[in-house]
Motif scaffolding. Structure first.
Motif, PDB file in Angstrom:
ATOM      1  N   VAL A 103       3.401   9.404  -0.521  1.00  0.00           N
ATOM      2  CA  VAL A 103       3.733   8.616   0.672  1.00  0.00           C
ATOM      3  C   VAL A 103       4.821   7.582   0.359  1.00  0.00           C
ATOM      4  CG1 VAL A 103       1.514   8.948   1.826  1.00  0.00           C
ATOM      5  CG2 VAL A 103       1.795   7.026   0.269  1.00  0.00           C
ATOM      6  N   THR A 104       5.603   7.844  -0.673  1.00  0.00           N
ATOM      7  CA  THR A 104       6.669   6.935  -1.076  1.00  0.00           C
ATOM      8  C   THR A 104       7.632   6.723   0.096  1.00  0.00           C
ATOM      9  OG1 THR A 104       6.518   7.777  -3.328  1.00  0.00           O
ATOM     10  CG2 THR A 104       8.512   6.543  -2.762  1.00  0.00           C
ATOM     11  N   GLY A 105       7.917   5.476   0.407  1.00  0.00           N
ATOM     12  CA  GLY A 105       8.848   5.149   1.480  1.00  0.00           C
ATOM     13  C   GLY A 105       8.199   5.052   2.849  1.00  0.00           C
ATOM     14  N   LYS A 106       6.949   5.479   2.960  1.00  0.00           N
ATOM     15  CA  LYS A 106       6.241   5.375   4.249  1.00  0.00           C
ATOM     16  C   LYS A 106       5.497   4.046   4.299  1.00  0.00           C
ATOM     17  CE  LYS A 106       5.693  10.334   4.702  1.00  0.00           C
ATOM     18  NZ  LYS A 106       4.737  11.448   4.804  1.00  0.00           N
ATOM     19  N   MET A 107       5.210   3.603   5.512  1.00  0.00           N
ATOM     20  CA  MET A 107       4.538   2.327   5.698  1.00  0.00           C
ATOM     21  C   MET A 107       3.156   2.540   6.291  1.00  0.00           C
ATOM     22  SD  MET A 107       7.719   0.052   7.175  1.00  0.00           S
ATOM     23  CE  MET A 107       6.692  -1.343   7.460  1.00  0.00           C
ATOM     24  N   VAL A 108       2.225   1.655   5.891  1.00  0.00           N
ATOM     25  CA  VAL A 108       0.882   1.695   6.456  1.00  0.00           C
ATOM     26  C   VAL A 108       0.990   1.485   7.959  1.00  0.00           C
ATOM     27  CG1 VAL A 108      -1.391   0.605   6.470  1.00  0.00           C
ATOM     28  CG2 VAL A 108      -0.119   0.762   4.358  1.00  0.00           C
ATOM     29  N   GLY A 109       0.294   2.301   8.724  1.00  0.00           N
ATOM     30  CA  GLY A 109       0.312   2.195  10.177  1.00  0.00           C
ATOM     31  C   GLY A 109       1.370   3.073  10.823  1.00  0.00           C
ATOM     32  N   ILE A 110       2.368   3.493  10.046  1.00  0.00           N
ATOM     33  CA  ILE A 110       3.421   4.364  10.581  1.00  0.00           C
ATOM     34  C   ILE A 110       3.349   5.734   9.912  1.00  0.00           C
ATOM     35  CG2 ILE A 110       5.905   4.693  10.854  1.00  0.00           C
ATOM     36  CD1 ILE A 110       6.142   1.616  10.908  1.00  0.00           C
ATOM     37  N   GLY A 111       3.332   5.771   8.590  1.00  0.00           N
ATOM     38  CA  GLY A 111       3.313   7.039   7.864  1.00  0.00           C
ATOM     39  C   GLY A 111       1.925   7.471   7.431  1.00  0.00           C
ATOM     40  N   TYR A 112       1.024   6.500   7.321  1.00  0.00           N
ATOM     41  CA  TYR A 112      -0.347   6.786   6.915  1.00  0.00           C
ATOM     42  C   TYR A 112      -1.232   5.603   7.289  1.00  0.00           C
ATOM     43  CZ  TYR A 112       0.628   3.798   2.867  1.00  0.00           C
ATOM     44  OH  TYR A 112       0.963   2.748   2.058  1.00  0.00           O
ATOM     45  N   GLU A 113      -2.537   5.795   7.209  1.00  0.00           N
ATOM     46  CA  GLU A 113      -3.506   4.748   7.517  1.00  0.00           C
ATOM     47  C   GLU A 113      -4.414   4.511   6.322  1.00  0.00           C
ATOM     48  OE1 GLU A 113      -3.803   3.024  10.410  1.00  0.00           O
ATOM     49  OE2 GLU A 113      -2.141   4.103  11.332  1.00  0.00           O
ATOM     50  N   CYS A 114      -4.847   3.289   6.163  1.00  0.00           N
ATOM     51  CA  CYS A 114      -5.872   2.916   5.189  1.00  0.00           C
ATOM     52  C   CYS A 114      -6.925   2.121   5.943  1.00  0.00           C
ATOM     53  CB  CYS A 114      -5.298   2.053   4.072  1.00  0.00           C
ATOM     54  SG  CYS A 114      -4.267   2.931   2.903  1.00  0.00           S
ATOM     55  N   THR A 115      -8.087   2.709   6.120  1.00  0.00           N
ATOM     56  CA  THR A 115      -9.152   2.016   6.857  1.00  0.00           C
ATOM     57  C   THR A 115     -10.295   1.669   5.920  1.00  0.00           C
ATOM     58  OG1 THR A 115     -10.117   4.140   7.482  1.00  0.00           O
ATOM     59  CG2 THR A 115      -8.610   3.134   9.049  1.00  0.00           C
ATOM     60  N   GLY A 116     -10.934   0.559   6.170  1.00  0.00           N
ATOM     61  CA  GLY A 116     -12.031   0.110   5.329  1.00  0.00           C
ATOM     62  C   GLY A 116     -11.515  -0.713   4.161  1.00  0.00           C
ATOM     63  N   THR A 117     -12.450  -1.112   3.307  1.00  0.00           N
ATOM     64  CA  THR A 117     -12.081  -1.965   2.191  1.00  0.00           C
ATOM     65  C   THR A 117     -12.569  -1.432   0.850  1.00  0.00           C
ATOM     66  OG1 THR A 117     -14.078  -3.283   2.529  1.00  0.00           O
ATOM     67  CG2 THR A 117     -12.048  -4.060   3.588  1.00  0.00           C
TER      68      THR A 117
END
Length: 99
Positions: free
Chosen positions: A47-61
């Motif tokens: 996911v190099t160059g992608k941003m959280v919320g646009i290119g991928y999601e990270c949910t939880g902690t």
């Protein structure tokens, strides 16, 4: 006087030669790539160059969502990549990865 000039010329030649040797060395910067850990497949996704919320999601902690590895490391096959040895991920972003 002639001997003094020869010494100075030899010193100058040595200085220029060693400076040229250092100037011609290619320094490759070690760049990192960001990988997301897809829990359903157990594989990392680049996911190099992608941003959280646009290119991928990270949910939880909890868990590892994304991690950075040197550019010559394939975290899915560290035994077969061009990087010597095994490398642990750095700059770990917690969460559950989704694309």
């Amino acid at each position: 006087m002639m001997k003094n000039l020869k010494l100075k010329m030899a010193a100058l030649a040595l200085l220029i030669g060693s400076g040229a040797a250092f100037a011609s060395v290619n320094h490759k910067p070690v760049l990192n790539k960001r990988w997301g850990l897809d829990r359903s497949s157990g594989q990392y996704v680049d996911v190099t160059g992608k941003m959280v919320g646009i290119g991928y999601e990270c949910t939880g902690t909890s868990e590892t969502c994304t991690a950075e590895f040197p550019s010559d490391v394939n975290p899915n096959n560290q035994a077969g990549d061009s990087h010597p040895g095994t490398v642990a991920g750095t700059n770990i972003e917690p969460g559950i990865f989704a694309q």
